[in-house]
Enzyme design. Sequence first.
Site, PDB file in Angstrom:
ATOM      1  N   HIS A  13       0.868  -1.203   0.000  1.00  0.00           N
ATOM      2  CA  HIS A  13       0.000   0.000   0.000  1.00  0.00           C
ATOM      3  C   HIS A  13       0.894   1.239   0.000  1.00  0.00           C
ATOM      4  O   HIS A  13       1.500   1.569   1.022  1.00  0.00           O
ATOM      5  CB  HIS A  13      -0.893   0.008   1.244  1.00  0.00           C
ATOM      6  CG  HIS A  13      -1.870   1.144   1.284  1.00  0.00           C
ATOM      7  ND1 HIS A  13      -3.193   0.970   1.612  1.00  0.00           N
ATOM      8  CD2 HIS A  13      -1.726   2.482   1.057  1.00  0.00           C
ATOM      9  CE1 HIS A  13      -3.820   2.143   1.575  1.00  0.00           C
ATOM     10  NE2 HIS A  13      -2.939   3.082   1.246  1.00  0.00           N
ATOM     11  N   HIS A  15       1.397   5.457  -1.753  1.00  0.00           N
ATOM     12  CA  HIS A  15       0.996   6.581  -2.612  1.00  0.00           C
ATOM     13  C   HIS A  15       2.253   7.162  -3.246  1.00  0.00           C
ATOM     14  O   HIS A  15       3.149   7.624  -2.528  1.00  0.00           O
ATOM     15  CB  HIS A  15       0.283   7.660  -1.793  1.00  0.00           C
ATOM     16  CG  HIS A  15      -0.960   7.160  -1.136  1.00  0.00           C
ATOM     17  ND1 HIS A  15      -2.202   7.285  -1.712  1.00  0.00           N
ATOM     18  CD2 HIS A  15      -1.159   6.498   0.032  1.00  0.00           C
ATOM     19  CE1 HIS A  15      -3.109   6.731  -0.924  1.00  0.00           C
ATOM     20  NE2 HIS A  15      -2.502   6.240   0.140  1.00  0.00           N
ATOM     21  N   ARG A  17       1.942   9.418  -5.968  1.00  0.00           N
ATOM     22  CA  ARG A  17       1.560  10.710  -6.580  1.00  0.00           C
ATOM     23  C   ARG A  17       1.952  10.758  -8.053  1.00  0.00           C
ATOM     24  O   ARG A  17       2.090   9.738  -8.697  1.00  0.00           O
ATOM     25  CB  ARG A  17       2.179  11.892  -5.819  1.00  0.00           C
ATOM     26  CG  ARG A  17       2.014  11.846  -4.315  1.00  0.00           C
ATOM     27  CD  ARG A  17       0.589  11.819  -3.864  1.00  0.00           C
ATOM     28  NE  ARG A  17       0.490  12.034  -2.421  1.00  0.00           N
ATOM     29  CZ  ARG A  17      -0.484  11.570  -1.658  1.00  0.00           C
ATOM     30  NH1 ARG A  17      -1.461  10.834  -2.170  1.00  0.00           N
ATOM     31  NH2 ARG A  17      -0.506  11.825  -0.373  1.00  0.00           N
ATOM     32  N   ASN A  41      -5.438   7.324  -6.015  1.00  0.00           N
ATOM     33  CA  ASN A  41      -6.154   8.575  -5.687  1.00  0.00           C
ATOM     34  C   ASN A  41      -5.406   9.810  -6.186  1.00  0.00           C
ATOM     35  O   ASN A  41      -5.068  10.704  -5.432  1.00  0.00           O
ATOM     36  CB  ASN A  41      -6.443   8.670  -4.180  1.00  0.00           C
ATOM     37  CG  ASN A  41      -5.194   8.642  -3.315  1.00  0.00           C
ATOM     38  OD1 ASN A  41      -4.168   8.087  -3.706  1.00  0.00           O
ATOM     39  ND2 ASN A  41      -5.272   9.234  -2.143  1.00  0.00           N
ATOM     40  N   LYS A  99      -9.602  -0.324  -5.605  1.00  0.00           N
ATOM     41  CA  LYS A  99      -9.625   0.343  -4.297  1.00  0.00           C
ATOM     42  C   LYS A  99     -10.958   1.021  -4.067  1.00  0.00           C
ATOM     43  O   LYS A  99     -11.426   1.797  -4.904  1.00  0.00           O
ATOM     44  CB  LYS A  99      -8.495   1.387  -4.244  1.00  0.00           C
ATOM     45  CG  LYS A  99      -8.425   2.199  -2.958  1.00  0.00           C
ATOM     46  CD  LYS A  99      -7.864   1.386  -1.800  1.00  0.00           C
ATOM     47  CE  LYS A  99      -7.957   2.138  -0.475  1.00  0.00           C
ATOM     48  NZ  LYS A  99      -6.871   3.057  -0.235  1.00  0.00           N
ATOM     49  N   HIS A 136     -10.576   1.265   2.030  1.00  0.00           N
ATOM     50  CA  HIS A 136     -10.354   2.276   3.077  1.00  0.00           C
ATOM     51  C   HIS A 136     -11.569   2.175   3.987  1.00  0.00           C
ATOM     52  O   HIS A 136     -12.646   2.655   3.636  1.00  0.00           O
ATOM     53  CB  HIS A 136     -10.215   3.680   2.470  1.00  0.00           C
ATOM     54  CG  HIS A 136      -9.944   4.724   3.506  1.00  0.00           C
ATOM     55  ND1 HIS A 136      -8.746   5.397   3.588  1.00  0.00           N
ATOM     56  CD2 HIS A 136     -10.707   5.187   4.539  1.00  0.00           C
ATOM     57  CE1 HIS A 136      -8.785   6.230   4.624  1.00  0.00           C
ATOM     58  NE2 HIS A 136      -9.970   6.127   5.208  1.00  0.00           N
ATOM     59  N   HIS A 174      -4.644  -0.464   5.976  1.00  0.00           N
ATOM     60  CA  HIS A 174      -4.167   0.307   7.133  1.00  0.00           C
ATOM     61  C   HIS A 174      -5.088   0.175   8.337  1.00  0.00           C
ATOM     62  O   HIS A 174      -5.690   1.157   8.784  1.00  0.00           O
ATOM     63  CB  HIS A 174      -3.935   1.784   6.766  1.00  0.00           C
ATOM     64  CG  HIS A 174      -4.977   2.414   5.873  1.00  0.00           C
ATOM     65  ND1 HIS A 174      -6.313   2.403   6.168  1.00  0.00           N
ATOM     66  CD2 HIS A 174      -4.868   3.073   4.701  1.00  0.00           C
ATOM     67  CE1 HIS A 174      -6.976   3.036   5.217  1.00  0.00           C
ATOM     68  NE2 HIS A 174      -6.117   3.451   4.306  1.00  0.00           N
ATOM     69  N   LEU A 219      -4.981   9.344   7.948  1.00  0.00           N
ATOM     70  CA  LEU A 219      -6.302   8.723   8.043  1.00  0.00           C
ATOM     71  C   LEU A 219      -6.216   7.267   7.614  1.00  0.00           C
ATOM     72  O   LEU A 219      -5.560   6.986   6.611  1.00  0.00           O
ATOM     73  CB  LEU A 219      -7.302   9.463   7.152  1.00  0.00           C
ATOM     74  CG  LEU A 219      -7.720  10.840   7.683  1.00  0.00           C
ATOM     75  CD1 LEU A 219      -8.526  11.596   6.640  1.00  0.00           C
ATOM     76  CD2 LEU A 219      -8.518  10.699   8.978  1.00  0.00           C
ATOM     77  N   ASP A 247       1.450   2.733   3.497  1.00  0.00           N
ATOM     78  CA  ASP A 247       0.584   3.897   3.296  1.00  0.00           C
ATOM     79  C   ASP A 247       1.409   5.180   3.263  1.00  0.00           C
ATOM     80  O   ASP A 247       0.918   6.255   3.640  1.00  0.00           O
ATOM     81  CB  ASP A 247      -0.509   3.995   4.360  1.00  0.00           C
ATOM     82  CG  ASP A 247      -1.659   4.903   3.922  1.00  0.00           C
ATOM     83  OD1 ASP A 247      -1.738   5.221   2.722  1.00  0.00           O
ATOM     84  OD2 ASP A 247      -2.450   5.309   4.779  1.00  0.00           O
ATOM     85  N   HIS A 251       3.014  14.617   1.250  1.00  0.00           N
ATOM     86  CA  HIS A 251       2.398  15.939   1.032  1.00  0.00           C
ATOM     87  C   HIS A 251       3.483  16.967   1.295  1.00  0.00           C
ATOM     88  O   HIS A 251       4.283  16.804   2.229  1.00  0.00           O
ATOM     89  CB  HIS A 251       1.252  16.182   2.021  1.00  0.00           C
ATOM     90  CG  HIS A 251       0.056  15.317   1.823  1.00  0.00           C
ATOM     91  ND1 HIS A 251      -0.904  15.570   0.867  1.00  0.00           N
ATOM     92  CD2 HIS A 251      -0.344  14.192   2.458  1.00  0.00           C
ATOM     93  CE1 HIS A 251      -1.849  14.648   0.933  1.00  0.00           C
ATOM     94  NE2 HIS A 251      -1.525  13.784   1.884  1.00  0.00           N
ATOM     95  N   ALA A 263      -3.877  14.899   5.351  1.00  0.00           N
ATOM     96  CA  ALA A 263      -3.634  13.642   6.054  1.00  0.00           C
ATOM     97  C   ALA A 263      -2.585  12.828   5.314  1.00  0.00           C
ATOM     98  O   ALA A 263      -2.670  12.673   4.096  1.00  0.00           O
ATOM     99  CB  ALA A 263      -4.927  12.847   6.154  1.00  0.00           C
TER     100      ALA A 263
HETATM  101  O1  DOR Z   1      -3.466   9.658   5.596  1.00  0.00           O
HETATM  102  C1  DOR Z   1      -3.830   9.317   4.492  1.00  0.00           C
HETATM  103  N1  DOR Z   1      -3.269   9.831   3.373  1.00  0.00           N
HETATM  104  N2  DOR Z   1      -4.808   8.421   4.378  1.00  0.00           N
HETATM  105  C2  DOR Z   1      -5.359   8.122   3.203  1.00  0.00           C
HETATM  106  O2  DOR Z   1      -6.262   7.336   3.184  1.00  0.00           O
HETATM  107  C3  DOR Z   1      -4.907   8.786   1.962  1.00  0.00           C
HETATM  108  C4  DOR Z   1      -3.545   9.294   2.095  1.00  0.00           C
HETATM  109  C5  DOR Z   1      -3.192  10.264   0.997  1.00  0.00           C
HETATM  110  O3  DOR Z   1      -3.410   9.970  -0.169  1.00  0.00           O
HETATM  111  O4  DOR Z   1      -2.656  11.332   1.325  1.00  0.00           O
HETATM  112 ZN    ZN Z   2      -3.424   5.051   1.536  1.00  0.00          ZN
END
Ligand code: DOR
Ligand code: ZN
Length: 344
Positions: A13, A15, A17, A41, A99, A136, A174, A219, A247, A251, A263
Amino acid sequence: MDTITIRRPDDWHVHLRDGAVLKEVVPYTAQMFARAIVMPNLVPPVTTAAMASAYRERIRAAIPAGVRFAPLMTCYLSDDTGATDLVHGHRDGVFTAAKLYPAHATTNSHFGVTSVEKIYPVLEAMAEARIPLLIHGELTHQHVDIFDREKGFIDEVLLPLLARIPGLRIVLEHITTKEGADVVRAHADRMGATITPQHLLYNRNALFQGGLRPHMYCLPVLKRETHQLALREAATSGEKMFFLGTDSAPHLRHLKEAACGCAGVFSAPVAIQAYLRVFAEENALDRFEAFASLNGPAFYGLPVNEERVTYRKREPFSPTPVRIGNEGEIVSLFDGENVEWVAV
Ligand code: DOR
Ligand code: ZN
């Protein structure tokens, strides 16, 4: 034990970007892991096999020369998802899974599913084609206490879904609660769960340690200590349902250190180190390979990695923020702290 050798791990899992951030963060995951389940996402979300295929190429282009890494793609489910493109994309080796983001649950989830009943036909087709559903698992109603949203989702959405589509294989992503670990154990023949480093290392006190800590905010949010201990027990048990999924969610600093901060915990540069700290503290290093390298492939029906990697304890070092050109920087887990494990 100051060294440990295991099969090369995978991240089930992550991200990654897009654009400038993708170029900077992919090398961390690619160097540490053989494969990763890449979350869809983006803006706009990855909803079709064509989009996933193009995204996979952008990821591949960011892998450092000489590094072997396979991004495994996921389809972002929305109320409008049709089964055909998803099933064909899976058959053609583009999609590994799909997802489910409940609409408005988290970052870029506004195109997510407003009610699971709406996509039952797609989920039935996924069961038929043995495509795993990654969830999720949080209720999104504003009146539900944020610390109870995972438990509420299990009771109101997940259990009815498990009963309605018995053939569907599900990863509860998660997990953050004892109830999450318990429901996965109770459906061990068809469920798995990823567990992040931050939910093993910390509980909700970490969000408020001496002041508000935006880099601890993700999250589902960190829960109370009883849940943290239940997750540590699950991850270090070696049980086949529990596997590594960072996860890692980058950011930019200014988007986290803000009046309404995003988050996500960016753990990619120190992910293995973070997990190793937990397993060492629990005297469970002998079960780390199951969690990091064996249980995930078994759930997904994929071969385990043949390559071995050794980690050893070293003089502690501090991770530094990752620069994103002129856009800013991304603060990593353990920023300003020490990390004691390194790959050799
Ligand atoms: O904390 C999180 N960040 N939880 C998520 O489910 C998405 C993720 C994000 O894409 O930033
Ligand atoms: Zn995630």
